[in-house]
Design an enzyme around this catalytic site. Structure first.
Site, PDB file in Angstrom:
ATOM      1  N   HIS A 181       0.831  -1.203   0.000  1.00 32.02           N
ATOM      2  CA  HIS A 181       0.000   0.000   0.000  1.00 32.02           C
ATOM      3  C   HIS A 181       0.868   1.258   0.000  1.00 32.02           C
ATOM      4  O   HIS A 181       1.908   1.314   0.647  1.00 32.02           O
ATOM      5  CB  HIS A 181      -0.876   0.038   1.251  1.00 32.02           C
ATOM      6  CG  HIS A 181      -2.016  -0.918   1.232  1.00 32.02           C
ATOM      7  ND1 HIS A 181      -1.849  -2.283   1.317  1.00 32.02           N
ATOM      8  CD2 HIS A 181      -3.354  -0.704   1.160  1.00 32.02           C
ATOM      9  CE1 HIS A 181      -3.042  -2.867   1.290  1.00 32.02           C
ATOM     10  NE2 HIS A 181      -3.967  -1.925   1.196  1.00 32.02           N
ATOM     11  N   ASN A 229       8.448  -4.164   3.407  1.00 29.47           N
ATOM     12  CA  ASN A 229       7.017  -3.886   3.566  1.00 29.47           C
ATOM     13  C   ASN A 229       6.482  -4.351   4.919  1.00 29.47           C
ATOM     14  O   ASN A 229       5.669  -3.666   5.536  1.00 29.47           O
ATOM     15  CB  ASN A 229       6.232  -4.571   2.433  1.00 29.47           C
ATOM     16  CG  ASN A 229       4.740  -4.311   2.516  1.00 29.47           C
ATOM     17  OD1 ASN A 229       4.310  -3.184   2.735  1.00 29.47           O
ATOM     18  ND2 ASN A 229       3.949  -5.363   2.354  1.00 29.47           N
TER      19      ASN A 229
END
Length: 316
Positions: free
Chosen positions: A164, A196
C-alpha cells in the site's frame, strides 16, 4: 491578383474544416468505442480540462466493464474533501484519481502511482472493531484504461508484496475507506520481509502515531526510480518489471509528512527508503533526507503552496 487571394483563402478554410471534421470524427469514434476515452486522449489535451473537474465533481468518470472487479467505488465524499486533502497544492495533474480519503496521480507507463496524498486526522486512525482489514480485497482500478492498469495476476508468483502507498490502517473510520486503499492504483511491488512487513511498516506506524497526537497530518507517498553507478563506471536507472503488464518495481519509496500540531505549527519530515531488506536496528531518522532530493528525483514539487517560513521544523 484578387482572385488568387480568394482561391488561397478558400483553400485554407476548406483545409481547416477538413482537419476539424477529421479530428471531430476521430474523437466521436473514440468516445463511442471506449467509455474511458478521457484517459485515452489525455496526452493530446490539457490535463486541467480533463481530470481536475472529475476530481472535484460529485460524479465520477464512467467505469469500464470488467470481470475482475465490481463497479468502481462511488465517490460519495463532499465536494470540498479533495480540496482539503490537497490544501497545499497538487504535485502534478496527470491522471488524477480521487477516493473518499486520499488522492493519487497515476503513472500509466510504469503502472504505479506517481504520488498518493492523504490528510489524516486523529479519528481516521482510531481503532474500530467493526472495520476489518480481512473484509477488504485487492481490486483492479476500472478508471484506468486496460492498457495501463496493473492486475492481481501481475503480482502472482512475483516474489513481491502488494504494498500500500496510502496505508489501509490510516483509514479505519469506515469499511469503504479502508476497502479503497486496496485498489491496485494505490499499490506498488514491495520487497516483503525486511521492507514492507518491517521497516516500511514501522514508518506507517510512526505516521499513525503522529496523527493521533496532532491536529492534522498531510502525507504524500510514492515510488522512486533512482540511478546508480555500475561496474563500467556509467550511471544507469535500472528496475525490474513484473507480470504480463510490465508493472515497474520501484528502487526506492518516499514518504513526506507535513505535521500540524495543536498550536498550528508545522513540521516537515521527508523520508526515503530503498526497496530492499533493511536492518532491523536502524532508526527511522536515518532515512530522513532533504525534501529537494525527493522533488528532483520525482520530478514534482511537494507542499509548494505553504510558505517555508510557516514550517517551524524541517527534518532531514
Amino acid at each position: 491578383m484578387s482572385s488568387v487571394r480568394f482561391i488561397t483563402t478558400a483553400s485554407l478554410c476548406g483545409a481547416s474544416m477538413g482537419i476539424g471534421l477529421f479530428f471531430g470524427t476521430k474523437y466521436e469514434r473514440l468516445k463511442k468505442g471506449n467509455k474511458d476515452h478521457l484517459t485515452h486522449l489525455l496526452h493530446l489535451t490539457d490535463t486541467k480540462a480533463l481530470f481536475v473537474p472529475s476530481v472535484f465533481a460529485s460524479s465520477s468518470i464512467p467505469a469500464t466493464t470488467s470481470t475482475s472487479m465490481p463497479a468502481t467505488f462511488p465517490q460519495s465524499q463532499p465536494v470540498n474533501r479533495v480540496s482539503e486533502i490537497m490544501k497545499f497544492g497538487f504535485p502534478s495533474l496527470d491522471q488524477v484519481r480521487s477516493f473518499d480519503n486520499f488522492v493519487l496521480s497515476y503513472d500509466r507507463r510504469n503502472r504505479n502511482a506517481q504520488w498518493v496524498f492523504e490528510h489524516i486526522k486523529p479519528e481516521h486512525v482510531m481503532k474500530n472493531e467493526n472495520i476489518k482489514r480481512g473484509k477488504s480485497e485487492f481490486l483492479e482500478d476500472n478508471i484506468i484504461h486496460t492498457f495501463f492498469r496493473a492486475t492481481k495476476n501481475d503480482f502472482k508468483n512475483s516474489g513481491y508484496d502488494r504494498g500500500h502507498l496510502a496505508a489501509a490502517a490510516n483509514h479505519r473510520h469506515t469499511q469503504k475507506a479502508m476497502d479503497q486503499t486496496f485498489t491496485l492504483s494505490n499499490v506498488s511491488p514491495q520487497v516483503g520481509e525486511g521492507f514492507n512487513r518491517d521497516a516500511w511498516n514501522d514508518l506507517e506506524k510512526y505516521v499513525r502515531a503522529k496523527a493521533r497526537q496532532s491536529r492534522n497530518v498531510y502525507c504524500c507517498t510514492g515510488p522512486l526510480y533512482l540511478p546508480r553507478r555500475e561496474n563500467d563506471g556509467k550511471v544507469y536507472v535500472k528496475y525490474e518489471v513484473i507480470g504480463k503488464n510490465n508493472v515497474a518495481v520501484p528502487t526506492h519509496f518516499f514518504k513526506v509528512l507535513l505535521i500540524e500540531n495543536n498550536q498550528g505549527q508545522f513540521e516537515l519530515m521527508p523520508f526515503v527508503m530503498p526497496n530492499q531488506p533493511l536492518p532491523k536496528d536502524v532508526k527511522l531518522k536515518k532515512y530522513l533526507v532533504p525534501l529537494e532530493s525527493i522533488e528532483r528525483a520525482a520530478g514534482f514539487l511537494l507542499f509548494d503552496k505553504i510558505p517555508r517560513n510557516n514550517i517551524k521544523i524541517i527534518s532531514g
